[in-house]
Motif scaffolding. Structure first.
Motif, PDB file in Angstrom:
ATOM      1  N   GLU A 191     -69.944   6.230  47.302  1.00  0.00           N
ATOM      2  CA  GLU A 191     -71.323   6.686  47.456  1.00  0.00           C
ATOM      3  C   GLU A 191     -71.454   8.162  47.067  1.00  0.00           C
ATOM      4  N   PRO A 192     -72.666   8.564  46.719  1.00  0.00           N
ATOM      5  CA  PRO A 192     -72.846   9.951  46.309  1.00  0.00           C
ATOM      6  C   PRO A 192     -72.812  10.907  47.502  1.00  0.00           C
ATOM      7  N   ASN A 193     -71.645  11.420  47.821  1.00  0.00           N
ATOM      8  CA  ASN A 193     -71.550  12.417  48.888  1.00  0.00           C
ATOM      9  C   ASN A 193     -70.668  13.573  48.405  1.00  0.00           C
ATOM     10  N   ASP A 194     -70.473  14.566  49.267  1.00  0.00           N
ATOM     11  CA  ASP A 194     -69.728  15.769  48.843  1.00  0.00           C
ATOM     12  C   ASP A 194     -68.301  15.402  48.418  1.00  0.00           C
ATOM     13  N   ILE A 195     -67.678  14.510  49.177  1.00  0.00           N
ATOM     14  CA  ILE A 195     -66.268  14.199  48.912  1.00  0.00           C
ATOM     15  C   ILE A 195     -66.094  13.482  47.582  1.00  0.00           C
ATOM     16  N   ASN A 196     -67.003  12.575  47.295  1.00  0.00           N
ATOM     17  CA  ASN A 196     -66.878  11.818  46.052  1.00  0.00           C
ATOM     18  C   ASN A 196     -67.347  12.609  44.825  1.00  0.00           C
ATOM     19  N   ARG A 239     -46.131   5.272  46.559  1.00  0.00           N
ATOM     20  CA  ARG A 239     -45.236   6.409  46.281  1.00  0.00           C
ATOM     21  C   ARG A 239     -45.633   7.635  47.098  1.00  0.00           C
ATOM     22  N   GLY A 240     -46.525   7.439  48.063  1.00  0.00           N
ATOM     23  CA  GLY A 240     -46.823   8.511  49.005  1.00  0.00           C
ATOM     24  C   GLY A 240     -48.068   9.323  48.696  1.00  0.00           C
ATOM     25  N   HIS A 241     -48.817   8.954  47.676  1.00  0.00           N
ATOM     26  CA  HIS A 241     -50.045   9.707  47.380  1.00  0.00           C
ATOM     27  C   HIS A 241     -51.116   9.425  48.434  1.00  0.00           C
ATOM     28  N   VAL A 242     -51.825  10.473  48.795  1.00  0.00           N
ATOM     29  CA  VAL A 242     -52.900  10.321  49.778  1.00  0.00           C
ATOM     30  C   VAL A 242     -54.209  10.690  49.082  1.00  0.00           C
ATOM     31  N   PHE A 243     -55.218   9.860  49.261  1.00  0.00           N
ATOM     32  CA  PHE A 243     -56.483  10.081  48.557  1.00  0.00           C
ATOM     33  C   PHE A 243     -57.588  10.526  49.505  1.00  0.00           C
ATOM     34  N   GLU A 244     -58.433  11.415  49.000  1.00  0.00           N
ATOM     35  CA  GLU A 244     -59.534  11.930  49.828  1.00  0.00           C
ATOM     36  C   GLU A 244     -60.818  11.136  49.605  1.00  0.00           C
ATOM     37  N   SER A 245     -60.996  10.681  48.386  1.00  0.00           N
ATOM     38  CA  SER A 245     -62.291  10.092  48.036  1.00  0.00           C
ATOM     39  C   SER A 245     -62.144   8.600  47.744  1.00  0.00           C
ATOM     40  N   ASP A 246     -63.288   7.969  47.449  1.00  0.00           N
ATOM     41  CA  ASP A 246     -63.270   6.542  47.088  1.00  0.00           C
ATOM     42  C   ASP A 246     -63.327   6.368  45.576  1.00  0.00           C
ATOM     43  N   THR A 247     -63.153   7.440  44.839  1.00  0.00           N
ATOM     44  CA  THR A 247     -63.431   7.351  43.406  1.00  0.00           C
ATOM     45  C   THR A 247     -62.227   6.890  42.591  1.00  0.00           C
ATOM     46  N   ASP A 248     -62.555   6.314  41.429  1.00  0.00           N
ATOM     47  CA  ASP A 248     -61.530   5.958  40.450  1.00  0.00           C
ATOM     48  C   ASP A 248     -60.972   7.233  39.798  1.00  0.00           C
ATOM     49  N   THR A 249     -61.800   8.256  39.757  1.00  0.00           N
ATOM     50  CA  THR A 249     -61.424   9.505  39.092  1.00  0.00           C
ATOM     51  C   THR A 249     -60.240  10.178  39.780  1.00  0.00           C
ATOM     52  N   GLU A 250     -60.273  10.190  41.110  1.00  0.00           N
ATOM     53  CA  GLU A 250     -59.193  10.841  41.854  1.00  0.00           C
ATOM     54  C   GLU A 250     -57.860  10.139  41.568  1.00  0.00           C
ATOM     55  N   VAL A 251     -57.936   8.827  41.379  1.00  0.00           N
ATOM     56  CA  VAL A 251     -56.724   8.063  41.067  1.00  0.00           C
ATOM     57  C   VAL A 251     -56.130   8.572  39.757  1.00  0.00           C
ATOM     58  N   LEU A 252     -56.997   8.835  38.791  1.00  0.00           N
ATOM     59  CA  LEU A 252     -56.510   9.268  37.480  1.00  0.00           C
ATOM     60  C   LEU A 252     -55.786  10.614  37.572  1.00  0.00           C
ATOM     61  N   VAL A 253     -56.343  11.549  38.300  1.00  0.00           N
ATOM     62  CA  VAL A 253     -55.691  12.867  38.365  1.00  0.00           C
ATOM     63  C   VAL A 253     -54.380  12.792  39.161  1.00  0.00           C
ATOM     64  N   HIS A 254     -54.340  11.916  40.141  1.00  0.00           N
ATOM     65  CA  HIS A 254     -53.067  11.717  40.859  1.00  0.00           C
ATOM     66  C   HIS A 254     -52.025  11.093  39.935  1.00  0.00           C
ATOM     67  N   ASN A 301     -60.990  27.816  42.444  1.00  0.00           N
ATOM     68  CA  ASN A 301     -62.096  27.610  43.382  1.00  0.00           C
ATOM     69  C   ASN A 301     -62.896  26.389  42.960  1.00  0.00           C
ATOM     70  N   VAL A 302     -63.145  25.510  43.911  1.00  0.00           N
ATOM     71  CA  VAL A 302     -63.933  24.313  43.614  1.00  0.00           C
ATOM     72  C   VAL A 302     -65.152  24.297  44.535  1.00  0.00           C
ATOM     73  N   TYR A 303     -66.325  24.112  43.942  1.00  0.00           N
ATOM     74  CA  TYR A 303     -67.549  23.958  44.734  1.00  0.00           C
ATOM     75  C   TYR A 303     -68.187  22.654  44.313  1.00  0.00           C
ATOM     76  N   LYS A 304     -68.508  21.817  45.284  1.00  0.00           N
ATOM     77  CA  LYS A 304     -69.173  20.569  44.917  1.00  0.00           C
ATOM     78  C   LYS A 304     -70.056  20.105  46.048  1.00  0.00           C
ATOM     79  N   SER A 305     -71.148  19.461  45.651  1.00  0.00           N
ATOM     80  CA  SER A 305     -72.087  19.073  46.684  1.00  0.00           C
ATOM     81  C   SER A 305     -72.891  17.868  46.258  1.00  0.00           C
TER      82      SER A 305
END
Ligand code: G6P
Length: 612
Positions: free
Chosen positions: A78-83, A115-130, A42-46
């Motif tokens: 930007e600081p939003n729920d997705i990021n 290689r087909g990865h799709v990203f939800e956010s604009d963050t560098d962090t999401e790139v790392l986990v992918h 479960n992930v909660y973020k805001s």
């Protein structure tokens, strides 16, 4: 910037994470999030503060004895729920929280997209986990090995914790240039950006070093290796931090508590280091490098924000008392401007947090040129403290309010001790003056105590000036850096535009701004420049500026000219920063409270700036 907390063990993780995030909120408060595994992930973020996250998580499933939490200071996106963190991998099985910046994220992202990865956010962090999951899948390796390989492909700074839905008995943590500490309990482990979320559960901690990856198991066992696959034997340290030190203790705000602590914190910075009867100043942390210090060609002081202001005071002190040329530099400028640094230079890096990225980089640069580096840090074991050759801790205790107060006076105290010691050894200060200054320094905490009694008067002044749109702060010589610091305090927490200026330099610009609407805070305590400052006050008065003067007790001359005076106890002008800054801290504090500002967590700022 960004706070990280994680837990694995037998207890429910959620309350531990939330409490931890609240303690870490000083590091950033643009958004917050948690991930927990019970039956599922479960992930909660805001967007917003930890309180917003708690409201969002509401009555949803918050169970789970493993979890990670994050409070963000936005860099990429930007600081939003997705990021907000945690961020999911492509399969949504793995989540990551991250503090730092992945500098080559754009090229990694482009490659992963191919290689087909799709990203939800604009963050560098999401790139790392992918990237981690991509390696795991392509190379068929375990998650911790994929993390290790991924980190070899990453340029930048990171403190990360990773959790996987299919393996809730394991957490993976790693760091480079951003702090991370593991708390070792009985059958449970904690990870955090600093020890404040950990201290009430265990006093045993392991500070991860750069490029180390730790795998934490539910049974309390953990293993550390480097990203180059070298096993590390962990060094467990006992925390000295007390729980009371990180709680408000009856004060409305941490900032007020910390202003109030100054008589004690200044004393603590001198404790065991100063014997005014025998004329001894002993700074054990730099003893080994004393010859280098005494024979230095030059002292370079680097820091940011308030620490840079303390450095300016240091410049006056070292040149005055020890006759060594000094340059004070913003760490962010110094590191990129190809400075001339020699082996006979001593660089003093000043930093409350000991984590400021620019200061850390300035140290590395100076080190590579052969200079000797001293740290003046508050946080014991911090990155800067460890990166320097030697140093003197300020021992002010944890500073939680984003606007620095007691750290400044502690830094100035340590620099004063250094300058006195150096001046004495170099024979550039007379014996009499040396002894006078030592006992005067010892008397400072009691004087600060007396200044704090002016709180009601200063609150009253705050009421008069709280709606001003601009403020000017003037000082000369030793109190010029205090003028800068007073202005910085006000703008940081009340969002009123304020400028600090050398009183005489005012004529070359800011005087044009002065009219009957403009409050001008003038530090006009007794000292060599007193008469000159009095003339500057008259210049302001002639333009109808409203003068709030900080004067030495009993001063009648300025009283006759100023609209308001704050009378403080007399001290030697070399020690004036330690006393004159106190009323300015209180003035900024009360104005901010009256303007309904969030004093401890001013907008856009963070306590610990771990990105450049
Ligand atoms: C941030 C903080 C300031 C601090 C500066 C330098 O801007 O909000 O209070 O003076 O960083 O931090 P350091 O930890 O290196 O003293």
């Amino acid at each position: 910037m960004c706070g990280i907390v994680a837990y694995i063990g037998e207890r429910e993780a959620y309350p531990i994470l939330i409490k931890g995030l609240q303690r870490l909120e000083y590091r950033g408060y643009d958004s917050a999030g948690v991930a927990l595994v019970s039956n599922r992930l479960n992930v909660y973020k805001s967007k917003g503060k930890v309180a917003d996250l708690v409201a969002l998580a509401g009555q949803s499933d918050r169970t789970g004895t493993v979890g990670i939490g994050h409070t963000r200071w936005a860099t990429h996106g930007e600081p939003n729920d997705i990021n907000a963190h945690p961020h999911y991998s492509g399969s949504r099985k793995t989540v990551i929280i991250h503090n730092g910046i992945i500098e080559n994220y754009a090229s990694l992202k482009a490659e992963l997209k191919n290689r087909g990865h799709v990203f939800e956010s604009d963050t560098d962090t999401e790139v790392l986990v992918h990237l981690i999951e991509d390696i795991q899948q392509r190379e068929g390796v375990a998650l911790d090995e994929a993390v290790r390989i991924a980190l070899n492909n990453v340029v930048g700074a990171y403190a990360i914790v990773i959790l996987n839905e299919d393996n809730p008995d394991e957490l993976i943590a790693a760091r480079k240039s951003s702090p991370l500490v593991i708390g070792v309990g009985e059958n449970e482990l904690f990870v955090a950006s600093d020890a404040t979320p950990i201290v009430e559960y265990t006093k045993n901690v392991v500070y991860l070093d750069d490029e180390q990856v730790a795998v934490l198991h539910r049974n309390g066992k953990y293993h550390i290796r480097t990203i180059h696959n070298k096993e590390i034997t962990p060094y467990i340290q006992e925390l000295q931090l007390q729980l009371e030190a990180i709680e408000k203790g009856g004060f409305d705000h941490f900032m007020l508590k910390e202003i109030w602590e100054q008589p004690r914190s200044i004393k603590d910075s001198m404790r065991g280091r100063l014997n005014s009867t025998e004329g001894v100043v002993a700074l054990g942390g730099i003893r080994e490098y004393m010859n280098k210090f005494v024979n230095a060609d030059r002292i370079l002081i680097v820091g940011c924000g308030t620490s840079w202001h303390a450095g300016l005071v240091g410049e006056y002190l070292f040149e005055d008392l020890a006759r060594i040329p000094v340059e004070v530099e913003y760490a962010s400028e110094f590191r990129y401007r190809n400075p001339v640094i020699g082996e006979k230079d001593v660089v003093i890096a000043i930093s409350q947090s000991g984590e400021t990225a620019d200061t850390l980089a300035a140290i590395e640069l100076a080190k590579s040129k052969g200079a000797t580096i001293f740290g003046v840090c508050n946080v014991v074991g911090s990155s800067i403290a460890r990166a320097t050759h030697a140093g003197s801790y300020t021992h002010a205790g944890p500073e939680i309010g984003v606007a620095s107060t007691k750290a400044f006076t502690a830094q100035v105290t340590v620099l004063t001790l250094m300058a006195l010691m150096l001046g004495h050894r170099r024979g550039t200060i007379t014996e009499t003056h040396y002894f006078e200054l030592l006992s005067e320094l010892e008397a400072i905490p009691a004087k600060v105590e007396r200044i704090l009694k002016l709180n009601d008067q200063i609150r009253y002044l705050a009421g008069i000036f709280k709606d001003a749109r601009n403020f000017l702060y003037l000082g000369r010589s030793y109190t010029f850096p205090v003028a800068l610091e007073g202005a910085l305090k006000l703008k940081e927490i009340s969002y009123i535009h304020a400028e600090g200026y050398p009183a005489a330099e005012m004529k070359h610009g800011p005087i044009a701004l002065i009219d009957e609407e403009m409050p001008v805070v003038v530090i006009a305590t007794k000292g060599a420049s007193y008469e000159k400052v009095v003339s500057n006050i008259q210049e302001v008065k002639a333009r109808k500026g409203k003068i709030i003067a900080v004067v030495t007790e009993g001063d009648e001359a300025v009283k006759g000219m100023a609209d308001h005076v704050i009378e403080i106890p007399e001290t030697d002008e070399k020690l004036a920063p330690l006393v004159t800054v106190i009323p300015l801290q209180l003035l900024a504090y009360h104005i901010a409270v009256m303007r309904d500002c969030n004093v401890d967590q001013p907008r856009n700022l963070a306590k610990s700036v771990t990105v450049e």
